[in-house]
Design an enzyme around this catalytic site. Structure first.
Site, PDB file in Angstrom:
ATOM      1  N   THR A  46      -1.056  -5.798  -0.870  1.00 30.83           N
ATOM      2  CA  THR A  46       0.143  -6.607  -1.039  1.00 30.83           C
ATOM      3  C   THR A  46      -0.081  -7.702  -2.077  1.00 30.83           C
ATOM      4  OG1 THR A  46       0.736  -6.232   1.263  1.00 30.83           O
ATOM      5  CG2 THR A  46       1.815  -8.055   0.152  1.00 30.83           C
ATOM      6  N   TYR A 109      10.836   0.460   4.477  1.00 34.17           N
ATOM      7  CA  TYR A 109      12.216   0.811   4.142  1.00 34.17           C
ATOM      8  C   TYR A 109      12.729   1.996   4.955  1.00 34.17           C
ATOM      9  CZ  TYR A 109      16.595   1.641   1.765  1.00 34.17           C
ATOM     10  OH  TYR A 109      17.916   1.829   1.509  1.00 34.17           O
ATOM     11  N   TYR A 135      -2.944  -0.922   8.284  1.00 30.56           N
ATOM     12  CA  TYR A 135      -2.458  -2.239   7.853  1.00 30.56           C
ATOM     13  C   TYR A 135      -1.122  -2.496   8.526  1.00 30.56           C
ATOM     14  CZ  TYR A 135      -0.984  -5.913   4.507  1.00 30.56           C
ATOM     15  OH  TYR A 135      -0.549  -7.075   3.920  1.00 30.56           O
ATOM     16  N   ARG A 140       6.847  -7.615   6.435  1.00 33.38           N
ATOM     17  CA  ARG A 140       7.161  -7.006   5.142  1.00 33.38           C
ATOM     18  C   ARG A 140       7.738  -5.609   5.285  1.00 33.38           C
ATOM     19  NH1 ARG A 140       5.201  -9.116   0.209  1.00 33.38           N
ATOM     20  NH2 ARG A 140       3.965 -11.012   0.457  1.00 33.38           N
ATOM     21  N   LYS A 163      -6.127  -3.896   9.840  1.00 32.87           N
ATOM     22  CA  LYS A 163      -5.836  -5.234   9.318  1.00 32.87           C
ATOM     23  C   LYS A 163      -4.569  -5.695  10.004  1.00 32.87           C
ATOM     24  CE  LYS A 163      -4.366  -7.742   5.166  1.00 32.87           C
ATOM     25  NZ  LYS A 163      -3.972  -7.652   3.745  1.00 32.87           N
ATOM     26  N   ILE A 205      -9.208 -10.031   5.714  1.00 33.99           N
ATOM     27  CA  ILE A 205      -8.811  -9.589   4.377  1.00 33.99           C
ATOM     28  C   ILE A 205      -7.891 -10.680   3.868  1.00 33.99           C
ATOM     29  CG2 ILE A 205      -7.628  -7.815   3.031  1.00 33.99           C
ATOM     30  CD1 ILE A 205      -8.647  -5.760   5.055  1.00 33.99           C
TER      31      ILE A 205
END
Length: 294
Positions: A46, A109, A135, A140, A163, A205
């Site tokens: 990201t 999305y 992740y 997001r 993560k 991270i």
């Protein structure tokens, strides 16, 4: 099972003024990280603006990271996609370039069900032989990896870690309980490094590691060595600066801060824009309060 213990930098992708990838600048950033004690390079995530890299740029950034790091620390490449077939393609190519692991974000999305998540991640993991880090960043993607889903995925041989950037400590505790030690945990939020280490985490991270690699490494290592107070003191010392780095959408503030430090970060690609003047003042004050000369 751990790919790394400590601080993995979610390294930015530097751009030139005309918005081309600055590969020479990326090499300099990797050198800065290795000199500063970073334990892992996480490329094309990201913070690396992977969503605005085309596949050629994406893979070239991975190649530069692998070559420049030269096995001194592991390299984890973000190759996630909301198209499973595309994720498989990128992952296979990254494996051929010599990465030590892959970072796989949840589909965004179009999203999916929890059943779809299991099939998506399993399909990508089964297409390669390198370790896979899940992740989870629902702010997001609009999609959370449920604890039971993570537990199911932990039985896939090369899915070895997660993560966690949900920010939900209750959820993360439940996840770690259900996985029973089969998934390594990395904090995806700089302001939660110590809390997640207390749940058995292996490290972070990190965004702030782009600026302060040694300090971020030290937060984790002090904790691992039993100096929990020293670790917490560092977390608290960095708290205001960590907050300032998210006063606008990441990586806008961290790239701005790196520019003030003379590091080759460059601008962000649209739709990310330059910082608002009032937020620049917040960032500058936090940097100066911490002791960073601007």
């Amino acid at each position: 099972m751990a790919i790394f213990t400590g601080s993995g930098v979610a390294i930015v992708t530097p751009f030139t003024k005309d918005m081309q990838v600055d590969y020479a600048g990326l090499e300099k950033l990797i050198d800065f990280q290795l000199d500063g004690g970073t334990d892992c390079i996480v490329i094309c995530g990201t913070t690396g603006e992977a969503s605005t890299l085309n596949d050629e740029e994406h893979l070239e950034c991975i190649k530069v990271a692998v070559d420049r790091t030269n096995k001194r620390v592991p390299v984890i490449a973000g190759t996630g996609s909301n198209d499973t077939a595309h994720g498989i393609e990128l992952s296979k190519k990254a494996e051929q370039l010599g990465v030590d692991g892959l970072l796989q974000v949840t589909p965004y999305y179009n999203k999916t069900t929890q059943k779809g998540l299991i099939q998506h991640f399993t399909s990508i993991a089964n297409s390669v032989n390198v370790p896979v880090v899940l992740y989870n960043v629902p702010s997001r993607t609009g999609l959370n990896i449920n604890a039971a889903t993570a537990a199911a995925l932990s039985h896939v041989d090369n899915i070895v870690a997660i993560k966690e950037a949900s920010g939900n400590i209750t959820h993360i505790t439940d996840l770690m309980h259900k996985c029973e030690g089969r998934l390594d945990l990395y904090s995806g939020n700089d302001d939660q490094i110590v809390p997640l280490l207390s749940l058995g985490g292996k490290g972070v991270i990190s965004v702030i590691a782009n600026m302060l690699p040694q300090e971020t490494h030290d937060i984790v290592m002090k904790y691992m060595e039993g100096d929990t107070k020293g670790s917490l003191d560092l977390q608290m010392k960095l708290h205001n600066l960590m907050g300032a780095l998210f006063c606008e959408v990441n990586p806008i503030p961290v790239k701005t801060a790196m520019g003030y430090m003379g590091l080759p970060a460059g601008p962000c690609r649209l739709p990310l824009t330059d910082m608002e003047p009032q937020n620049i003042q917040i960032l500058k004050k936090a940097m100066q309060d911490y002791g960073i000369n601007i």
